[in-house]
Write an enzyme that holds these catalytic residues in place. Structure first.
Site: not given
Ligand code: PLP
Length: 372
Positions: A47, A256
């Site tokens: 994702k 800044y």
């Molecule tokens: C993002 C996500 C993962 C992966 O999680 P990590 O902590 O990056 O391994 C797995 N399952 C779901 C439902 C997620 O949202």
């Protein structure tokens, strides 16, 4: 100085800020997680464009290594990655909503249905879906009670999914509680595969593995478990070029807001990365009241030596103190590492008051990217 015509093939060597992404290390991390997960199949969370690192490049490499199951956040991400993953199962974690059915069906995506409302869309169709069950996070998913009712009514998802709340804290009581309640749900859907573990869940041990795991951060080299040595290989190295080195006098201010005042004469290097590159302003050496008290700002690494950020990080530029670093190393044109091999992703993230996930997914578009 001679002006050379730019050659896109060598742009990496001249970019102001650049990213090296080690695909081989991602594949090795996936294999190491597979070995840890024993009999369970190992999927991959890709994702948010594979945590900002390019799903299009990474997903096919994982598929070639044997990964069959991929997880994206929304249908559009699934549609975009489908051409690179012609044969894989692509699960959509946010499920599906009215108007998105077509994109789901056209690209052969499997929505992870997270509510009874979403499920109603699929009632009476033969399209495959997975079922998200909330075992304690109060994010997405039908309740455990609803899941039991669905199982009794003969609802047959492709996969039953839940997500850990405190997987990064192995001693937290939520882990065992969620595991137990998910075990019961999985048993109710007999003959159907189940999946609980993200990266952290894989490290929690075999009870958490079920049939399929969904690692993300560990694939990309980040830390899954708080406060334990991270066994994964480093995947990302972020570098930016020193544009200028200037001498400062004791009493001078930097950046800044004049929040940094030099205590003595020294040298400051100006580095070509800033918050527009996802190099968060909260990494600043000073002047960021919102950051947790007690945290120093970040340092960068120059040939293994550390140089602290001074004053505020700006949109495109960051100032670092190179007074104690050899002039031959800290000179205009050389690259410093923001994080990677010398300073870990998680260390840099902690300096910004955040986590590796956020630092990776906010890496900007301006970096020249190189894949190994
Ligand atoms: C993002 C996500 C993962 C992966 O999680 P990590 O902590 O990056 O391994 C797995 N399952 C779901 C439902 C997620 O949202």
């Amino acid at each position: 100085m001679t002006i050379a015509l730019s050659d896109p093939a060598t742009d990496f060597d001249h970019a102001g800020a650049r990213l090296t992404i080690d695909i081989g290390a991602i594949v090795e991390n996936w294999k190491a997680l597979s070995a840890r997960a024993g009999a369970a199949r190992t999927g991959a969370a890709i994702k948010a464009d594979a945590y900002g690192l390019s799903a299009k490049t990474i997903a096919p490499a994982l598929a070639r290594a044997g990964c069959l199951d991929f997880f994206v956040a929304d249908p559009a991400e699934g549609a975009r990655i489908r051409p690179s993953l012609p044969d894989a199962r692509i699960f959509v974690l946010s499920g599906v909503w009215e108007g998105q059915e077509r994109i789901i069906l056209e690209h052969g995506l499997i929505p992870v249905i997270g509510s009874m409302e979403q499920l109603a869309l699929f009632t009476g169709t033969t399209a495959p879906f997975a079922l998200y069950v909330d075992t304690g996070m109060n994010r997405l998913g039908v309740t455990v009670g609803e899941a039991f009712a669905l199982a009794r009514n003969g609802v047959r998802p492709e996969l039953v999914v839940s997500h850990l709340v405190c997987g990064d804290q192995p001693d937290h009581a939520m882990n065992a509680a969620q595991c137990e309640s998910f075990q019961a749900v999985a048993a109710a859907f007999s003959g159907i595969e189940s999946s609980l573990a993200n990266s952290a869940g894989i490290f929690l041990g075999s009870r958490y593995h079920f049939d399929l795991t969904r690692p993300g951060i560990s694939l990309y080299g980040g830390e899954a478990i708080n406060g334990q040595p991270n066994p994964m290989r480093t995947v990302v190295s972020v570098e930016a070029r020193i544009l200028q080195v200037r001498s400062v006098k004791g009493g001078d201010v930097v950046s800044y807001g004049a929040t940094h005042r030099c205590s003595q004469d020294g040298r400051i290097a100006i580095v070509a990365a800033g918050y527009a590159d996802g190099w968060h302003r909260s990494l600043s050496g000073s002047g960021v009241p919102l950051r947790q008290t007690g945290l120093a700002g970040a340092s960068v690494s120059i040939e293994g030596q550390r140089a602290p950020i001074v004053g505020r990080v700006t949109m495109d530029l960051t100032m670092i103190d190179v007074t104690d670093i050899d002039e031959k190393l800290a000179r205009p044109g050389t690259y410093v590492e923001l994080f990677g091999h010398g300073i870990t992703l998680d260390e840099a993230a902690a300096s910004a008051g955040t986590i590796g996930y956020e630092l990776l997914t906010s890496l900007g578009r301006r970096y020249r990217r190189r894949f190994l």
